[in-house]
Design a protein around this motif. Structure first.
Motif, PDB file in Angstrom:
ATOM      1  N   GLN A 182       0.564  -0.952   0.010  1.00 55.97           N
ATOM      2  CA  GLN A 182      -0.083  -0.161  -0.230  1.00 55.97           C
ATOM      3  C   GLN A 182       1.096   1.159  -0.066  1.00 55.97           C
ATOM      4  OE1 GLN A 182      -3.719  -0.162   2.707  1.00 55.97           O
ATOM      5  NE2 GLN A 182      -3.791  -2.363   2.609  1.00 55.97           N
ATOM      6  N   PHE A 183       1.850   1.419   0.631  1.00 55.10           N
ATOM      7  CA  PHE A 183       2.974   2.500   0.587  1.00 55.10           C
ATOM      8  C   PHE A 183       3.441   2.375  -0.490  1.00 55.10           C
ATOM      9  CE2 PHE A 183       2.514   3.027   5.377  1.00 55.10           C
ATOM     10  CZ  PHE A 183       2.726   4.186   5.885  1.00 55.10           C
ATOM     11  N   ARG A 184       3.557   1.492  -1.454  1.00 54.76           N
ATOM     12  CA  ARG A 184       3.774   1.496  -2.684  1.00 54.76           C
ATOM     13  C   ARG A 184       3.425   2.299  -3.739  1.00 54.76           C
ATOM     14  NH1 ARG A 184       6.784  -4.500  -3.195  1.00 54.76           N
ATOM     15  NH2 ARG A 184       8.966  -3.206  -2.397  1.00 54.76           N
ATOM     16  N   GLU A 185       2.412   1.716  -3.413  1.00 53.18           N
ATOM     17  CA  GLU A 185       1.240   2.511  -4.572  1.00 53.18           C
ATOM     18  C   GLU A 185       1.350   3.842  -3.842  1.00 53.18           C
ATOM     19  OE1 GLU A 185      -2.628  -0.740  -5.094  1.00 53.18           O
ATOM     20  OE2 GLU A 185      -1.881   0.220  -3.389  1.00 53.18           O
ATOM     21  N   TYR A 186       1.012   4.361  -2.264  1.00 52.98           N
ATOM     22  CA  TYR A 186       0.686   5.739  -2.916  1.00 52.98           C
ATOM     23  C   TYR A 186       2.146   6.670  -3.200  1.00 52.98           C
ATOM     24  CZ  TYR A 186       1.005  10.352   0.526  1.00 52.98           C
ATOM     25  OH  TYR A 186       1.111  11.004   0.816  1.00 52.98           O
ATOM     26  N   PHE A 187       2.803   5.700  -3.133  1.00 45.63           N
ATOM     27  CA  PHE A 187       4.112   6.767  -3.662  1.00 45.63           C
ATOM     28  C   PHE A 187       3.842   6.741  -4.736  1.00 45.63           C
ATOM     29  CE2 PHE A 187       6.272   6.126   0.849  1.00 45.63           C
ATOM     30  CZ  PHE A 187       6.638   8.121   1.042  1.00 45.63           C
ATOM     31  N   GLU A 188       3.540   6.037  -5.767  1.00 41.20           N
ATOM     32  CA  GLU A 188       3.307   5.880  -7.145  1.00 41.20           C
ATOM     33  C   GLU A 188       1.844   6.986  -7.910  1.00 41.20           C
ATOM     34  OE1 GLU A 188       2.481   1.645  -7.507  1.00 41.20           O
ATOM     35  OE2 GLU A 188       4.839   1.234  -7.825  1.00 41.20           O
ATOM     36  N   GLY A 189       1.307   6.870  -7.247  1.00 37.93           N
ATOM     37  CA  GLY A 189      -0.074   8.063  -7.169  1.00 37.93           C
ATOM     38  C   GLY A 189      -1.138   7.300  -7.107  1.00 37.93           C
ATOM     39  N   THR A 190      -1.153   6.551  -7.096  1.00 39.46           N
ATOM     40  CA  THR A 190      -2.415   5.367  -7.389  1.00 39.46           C
ATOM     41  C   THR A 190      -3.082   4.890  -6.387  1.00 39.46           C
ATOM     42  OG1 THR A 190      -1.009   3.114  -6.317  1.00 39.46           O
ATOM     43  CG2 THR A 190      -1.057   3.808  -9.649  1.00 39.46           C
ATOM     44  N   ARG A 191      -2.687   5.186  -4.320  1.00 40.66           N
ATOM     45  CA  ARG A 191      -3.590   5.326  -3.311  1.00 40.66           C
ATOM     46  C   ARG A 191      -3.378   6.651  -2.799  1.00 40.66           C
ATOM     47  NH1 ARG A 191      -5.527   1.452  -0.268  1.00 40.66           N
ATOM     48  NH2 ARG A 191      -4.708  -0.336  -1.872  1.00 40.66           N
ATOM     49  N   LYS A 192      -4.668   6.941  -2.347  1.00 43.32           N
ATOM     50  CA  LYS A 192      -5.302   7.992  -1.582  1.00 43.32           C
ATOM     51  C   LYS A 192      -5.492   7.415  -0.244  1.00 43.32           C
ATOM     52  CE  LYS A 192      -5.963  10.309  -5.885  1.00 43.32           C
ATOM     53  NZ  LYS A 192      -7.399  12.069  -6.692  1.00 43.32           N
ATOM     54  N   SER A 193      -6.150   6.245   0.047  1.00 42.44           N
ATOM     55  CA  SER A 193      -6.066   6.081   1.633  1.00 42.44           C
ATOM     56  C   SER A 193      -5.593   4.479   1.381  1.00 42.44           C
ATOM     57  CB  SER A 193      -7.211   6.368   1.775  1.00 42.44           C
ATOM     58  OG  SER A 193      -8.305   5.010   1.153  1.00 42.44           O
ATOM     59  N   PHE A 194      -5.535   3.884   2.858  1.00 37.80           N
ATOM     60  CA  PHE A 194      -4.844   2.690   3.731  1.00 37.80           C
ATOM     61  C   PHE A 194      -5.703   1.915   3.977  1.00 37.80           C
ATOM     62  CE2 PHE A 194      -1.462   6.116   3.157  1.00 37.80           C
ATOM     63  CZ  PHE A 194      -0.651   5.239   2.749  1.00 37.80           C
ATOM     64  N   ASN A 195      -5.842   0.957   3.742  1.00 35.41           N
ATOM     65  CA  ASN A 195      -6.585  -0.003   4.327  1.00 35.41           C
ATOM     66  C   ASN A 195      -5.649  -1.366   5.219  1.00 35.41           C
ATOM     67  OD1 ASN A 195      -8.902  -1.639   5.540  1.00 35.41           O
ATOM     68  ND2 ASN A 195      -8.593  -2.652   2.766  1.00 35.41           N
ATOM     69  N   LEU A 196      -5.671  -0.823   6.265  1.00 36.87           N
ATOM     70  CA  LEU A 196      -4.709  -1.716   6.437  1.00 36.87           C
ATOM     71  C   LEU A 196      -5.057  -1.504   8.052  1.00 36.87           C
ATOM     72  CD1 LEU A 196      -1.185   0.172   5.846  1.00 36.87           C
ATOM     73  CD2 LEU A 196      -1.864  -2.459   5.414  1.00 36.87           C
ATOM     74  N   LYS A 197      -4.897  -2.529   8.891  1.00 40.84           N
ATOM     75  CA  LYS A 197      -4.947  -3.084  10.682  1.00 40.84           C
ATOM     76  C   LYS A 197      -3.821  -2.483  11.331  1.00 40.84           C
ATOM     77  CE  LYS A 197      -6.068  -7.420  13.673  1.00 40.84           C
ATOM     78  NZ  LYS A 197      -5.603  -8.029  14.256  1.00 40.84           N
ATOM     79  N   LEU A 198      -4.285  -1.123  11.723  1.00 43.77           N
ATOM     80  CA  LEU A 198      -3.175  -0.674  12.400  1.00 43.77           C
ATOM     81  C   LEU A 198      -3.777  -0.624  14.407  1.00 43.77           C
ATOM     82  CD1 LEU A 198      -4.445   3.147  11.455  1.00 43.77           C
ATOM     83  CD2 LEU A 198      -2.461   0.861  10.615  1.00 43.77           C
TER      84      LEU A 198
END
Length: 156
Positions: A47-63
Motif C-alpha cells: 500500500q505504501f508503494r501504491e501511495y508513492f506511485e500516486g495510485t493510492r489515496k487512503s490506506f486499508n491496514l489493521k493498525l
C-alpha cells in the motif's frame, strides 16, 4: 515484532508490526539494508508503494499504534482529513471539542507513530505555514505537493 524497510522518494521507511496490526511506520534519516519483507508487513509495503506511485489515496491496514487515549483520539481525527486537504492545528483542536487544547493536540500530532497512514503531515499552522513535522519540513512539503491537485509535468 516484525520489521521491514521500503525505499521511498523521500527516504527509507521502517515498518513494525505483527498479527495485531501495524505498530509504527516512520521515515529514517539513515540508510539500512532493505532485506526480506515479513509476510505480516507485505500489505503495508504494497500500500505504501501504491501511495508513492500516486495510485493510492487512503490506506486499508489493521493498525495497532501505541499511545495514550488522548493521542489516539487525535490520531483518529487525523485519519478523517481527506487526501489532498489540510487543516490547521486550531481546527483540529476544535474538532476534538476543545479549541484551547491546541498545544496538546500539536504534541499528540508530533507523537504519531504511523507516518502517512495517520496523515499528520496534513496539519498546518493557522496562517498556512508548514509547521513542525517529525520527518522534517522538507518531507512534509513533498508529501503535501504529492497529494496536491496539480502535478508538476516535466518538459523533457
Amino acid at each position: 515484532m516484525e520489521v521491514a524497510y521500503l525505499q521511498t522518494p523521500i527516504g527509507i521507511s521502517e515498518f513494525k508490526g505483527d498479527v495485531n496490526g501495524l505498530v509504527s511506520a516512520r521515515v529514517l534519516d539513515y540508510d539500512v539494508p532493505i532485506g526480506i519483507i515479513p509476510e505480516v508487513l507485505e500489505d503495508a509495503i504494497y500500500q505504501f508503494r501504491e501511495y508513492f506511485e500516486g495510485t493510492r489515496k487512503s490506506f486499508n491496514l489493521k493498525l495497532n499504534p501505541e499511545g495514550t487515549d488522548f493521542q489516539k483520539k487525535v490520531w483518529d481525527l487525523l485519519q478523517e482529513i481527506p487526501y489532498g486537504k489540510t487543516i490547521s492545528y486550531l481546527e483540529l483542536s476544535k474538532r476534538l471539542g476543545d479549541p484551547k487544547a491546541i498545544r496538546a493536540v500539536a504534541a499528540a500530532n508530533g507523537k504519531n507513530p504511523l507516518w502517512i497512514v495517520i496523515p499528520c503531515h496534513r496539519v498546518i499552522g493557522s496562517n498556512g505555514d508548514l509547521t513542525g513535522y517529525a520527518g522534517g519540513l522538507h518531507r512534509k512539503k513533498w508529501l503535501l505537493e504529492h497529494e496536491g491537485p496539480v502535478k508538476q509535468m516535466t518538459l523533457f
